[in-house]
Write a protein that holds these residues in place. Structure first.
Motif, PDB file in Angstrom:
ATOM      1  N   ASP A  33      -2.821   2.888  -1.013  1.00 17.50           N
ATOM      2  CA  ASP A  33      -2.064   3.749   0.057  1.00 17.50           C
ATOM      3  C   ASP A  33      -2.185   5.156  -0.424  1.00 17.50           C
ATOM      4  O   ASP A  33      -1.164   5.795  -0.152  1.00 17.50           O
ATOM      5  N   GLN A  34      -2.989   5.873  -1.139  1.00 18.36           N
ATOM      6  CA  GLN A  34      -2.985   7.144  -1.550  1.00 18.36           C
ATOM      7  C   GLN A  34      -4.640   7.623  -2.072  1.00 18.36           C
ATOM      8  O   GLN A  34      -5.379   6.791  -2.299  1.00 18.36           O
ATOM      9  N   LYS A 185      -4.915  14.542   5.208  1.00 17.27           N
ATOM     10  CA  LYS A 185      -3.631  13.597   5.139  1.00 17.27           C
ATOM     11  C   LYS A 185      -3.941  12.192   5.296  1.00 17.27           C
ATOM     12  O   LYS A 185      -4.973  11.697   5.905  1.00 17.27           O
ATOM     13  N   LEU A 186      -3.142  11.298   4.628  1.00 17.95           N
ATOM     14  CA  LEU A 186      -3.525   9.825   4.680  1.00 17.95           C
ATOM     15  C   LEU A 186      -2.460   9.329   5.730  1.00 17.95           C
ATOM     16  O   LEU A 186      -0.998   9.757   5.370  1.00 17.95           O
ATOM     17  N   ARG A 187      -2.939   8.629   6.743  1.00 19.60           N
ATOM     18  CA  ARG A 187      -1.850   8.183   7.878  1.00 19.60           C
ATOM     19  C   ARG A 187      -2.127   6.701   7.716  1.00 19.60           C
ATOM     20  O   ARG A 187      -3.247   6.081   7.541  1.00 19.60           O
ATOM     21  N   GLY A 188      -1.077   5.907   8.153  1.00 18.38           N
ATOM     22  CA  GLY A 188      -1.039   4.496   8.422  1.00 18.38           C
ATOM     23  C   GLY A 188      -0.665   3.872   9.560  1.00 18.38           C
ATOM     24  O   GLY A 188       0.103   4.865  10.440  1.00 18.38           O
ATOM     25  N   LYS A 189      -1.452   2.811  10.023  1.00 18.20           N
ATOM     26  CA  LYS A 189      -1.128   2.323  11.442  1.00 18.20           C
ATOM     27  C   LYS A 189      -1.497   0.802  11.266  1.00 18.20           C
ATOM     28  O   LYS A 189      -2.113   0.189  10.302  1.00 18.20           O
ATOM     29  N   SER A 197      -0.415  -5.702   9.552  1.00 21.51           N
ATOM     30  CA  SER A 197      -0.259  -5.081   8.156  1.00 21.51           C
ATOM     31  C   SER A 197      -0.815  -3.579   8.446  1.00 21.51           C
ATOM     32  O   SER A 197      -1.533  -3.169   9.210  1.00 21.51           O
ATOM     33  N   ALA A 198      -0.408  -2.824   7.435  1.00 25.59           N
ATOM     34  CA  ALA A 198      -0.612  -1.277   7.730  1.00 25.59           C
ATOM     35  C   ALA A 198      -2.089  -1.220   7.103  1.00 25.59           C
ATOM     36  O   ALA A 198      -2.609  -1.417   6.037  1.00 25.59           O
ATOM     37  N   ILE A 199      -2.744  -0.131   7.773  1.00 28.40           N
ATOM     38  CA  ILE A 199      -4.126   0.147   7.309  1.00 28.40           C
ATOM     39  C   ILE A 199      -4.258   1.686   7.395  1.00 28.40           C
ATOM     40  O   ILE A 199      -3.279   2.441   8.085  1.00 28.40           O
ATOM     41  N   TYR A 200      -5.040   2.388   6.483  1.00 25.08           N
ATOM     42  CA  TYR A 200      -4.745   3.520   6.005  1.00 25.08           C
ATOM     43  C   TYR A 200      -6.320   4.447   6.508  1.00 25.08           C
ATOM     44  O   TYR A 200      -7.354   3.828   6.542  1.00 25.08           O
TER      45      TYR A 200
END
Length: 305
Positions: A33-34, A185-189, A197-200
Motif C-alpha cells: 500500500d505504498q 499519489k497512491l489512492r485506495g478504493k 477490501s481496499a485496492i490501490y
C-alpha cells in the motif's frame, strides 16, 4: 538510428507497488500500500532500492504514498503509453499490441498488422489474457533531468486516471505539462470485484501545499526560464515521438524480463497487477497458455510465435 528498435526515454529506476517474494520455493506476488523506488538491478532475487527511495521516505512521516514528479514531455501520450497487450507469460515478450482499432501481432510470417476489436471482442486476446498495459515515465529530483523512472501497470484504474489527469493538466496549463510541479499519489478504493477490501491505484495531482493556480504560475515561470536558456521542449517531444515509432514494440528483450517478473511470475503461473488489487486471477500455466494461443492463432490464420 537502428531501425526496428524503439528508442525510449532513458530509465534510471522503477516505481512499483508491491513486489515479488519467494515463499516455499516459489516466487509469488505480494501487494503493498505504498510506493517503492528501485534501480534496474536485481540482487539475490530482489530489486535493489534506489537512493531516492530512502530520501523520499525521510521526508514523510508515514508510508511513501506520494512522489514529487515532473513530466518529460508536453504531449500527454508521450509520457503515458497505453495499449491493449497480450504477453507470453513465460518471457514477458509481447505477442500482440493494439489500440482498439489496429494491432501488431507476432505470427509465423513476422509481425502482422491486423484489426483490433479490443479484448472483449477478440478471440485471440480472450485466449491469452489481453489487457491494458501502461508505461509512465516521470522525472524525480534534479540529478538527471532527462533520465526517468518508469511505472508499469495493467490496472484499469491507474491507466484511466493517469490518462485523464495528463490530458486535463495539459489543457489547463496551455500545453505546459512538462513544466508543471506534480506528484504521483497512491489512492485506495473498494469495489465489488475486490469483495470490499481496499485496492490501490495511481493518481496524479499538484504537489501537496500548492493549488492548481500556483502550479500553473510556476509552470509559466519555468517555461520562460527554459526558453531563455535555449531549452527546446517541442524538439524534445518530436524526437521522442520518432523514437517510439522506430520499433514495432516498445519493450526490448531486457525490459520483457522485467514485465514477466512484475506481472507474470513464472513459478506461480498467475497473473499479477500490483496496483489494481486483483492479485491472482487464476491464469493458466505457461504451457497451457501456449497451447491455447496456438490453437486460437491457427484458427485465425496465424500461429503465435
Amino acid at each position: 538510428m537502428l531501425k526496428g528498435l524503439a528508442i525510449t526515454p532513458p530509465t534510471v529506476g522503477r516505481i512499483s507497488i508491491g513486489r515479488v517474494v519467494e515463499k516455499n520455493g516459489k516466487r509469488l506476488p505480494e501487494k503493498d500500500d505504498q510506493f517503492t523506488l528501485t534501480t534496474q538491478v536485481i540482487n539475490r532475487g530482489e530489486w535493489v532500492l534506489h537512493p531516492l527511495n530512502e530520501t523520499l521516505r525521510k521526508a514523510t512521516t508515514g508510508k511513501l504514498r506520494s512522489i514529487p514528479v515532473r513530466m518529460l514531455f508536453n504531449d500527454p501520450d508521450l509520457n503515458l503509453r497505453a495499449e491493449y497487450s497480450l504477453f507470453d507469460r513465460r518471457t514477458g515478450r509481447p505477442l500482440c499490441v493494439g489500440n482498439g482499432e489496429t494491432c501488431k501481432r507476432v505470427t509465423d510470417g513476422g509481425i502482422t498488422t491486423m484489426d483490433c476489436p479490443t479484448p472483449d471482442g477478440c478471440a485471440f486476446g480472450e485466449a491469452g489474457g489481453c489487457k491494458p498495459y501502461g508505461r509512465l515515465n516521470v522525472t524525480i529530483g534534479q540529478e538527471d533531468e532527462l533520465g526517468s523512472f518508469i511505472f508499469r501497470t495493467t490496472s484499469y484504474n491507474s491507466i484511466r486516471t493517469l490518462s485523464a489527469r495528463l490530458q486535463y493538466f495539459s489543457a489547463v496549463s496551455g500545453g505546459l505539462l512538462a513544466c508543471l510541479p506534480l506528484e504521483l499519489k497512491l489512492r485506495g478504493k473498494s469495489t465489488t470485484q475486490s469483495y470490499g477490501s481496499a485496492i490501490y491505484y495511481v493518481d496524479l495531482g499538484v504537489r501537496a501545499g500548492s493549488s492548481l493556480q500556483e502550479a500553473i504560475t510556476q509552470a509559466r515561470e519555468l517555461n520562460t526560464t527554459r526558453q531563455a536558456a535555449g531549452f527546446a521542449q517541442a524538439a524534445l517531444d518530436a524526437a521522442a515521438r520518432v523514437g517510439f515509432a522506430n520499433g514495432a514494440f516498445e519493450d526490448s528483450i531486457e525490459e520483457s524480463a522485467a514485465v514477466a517478473e512484475e506481472f507474470y511470475p513464472a513459478e506461480s503461473g498467475h497473473d499479477r497487477s500490483h496496483d489494481d488489487g486483483h492479485d491472482d486471477t487464476g491464469g493458466p500455466a505457461a504451457s497451457g497458455l501456449k497451447a491455447r494461443l496456438d490453437k486460437r492463432a491457427a484458427l485465425l490464420g496465424g500461429k503465435a510465435a
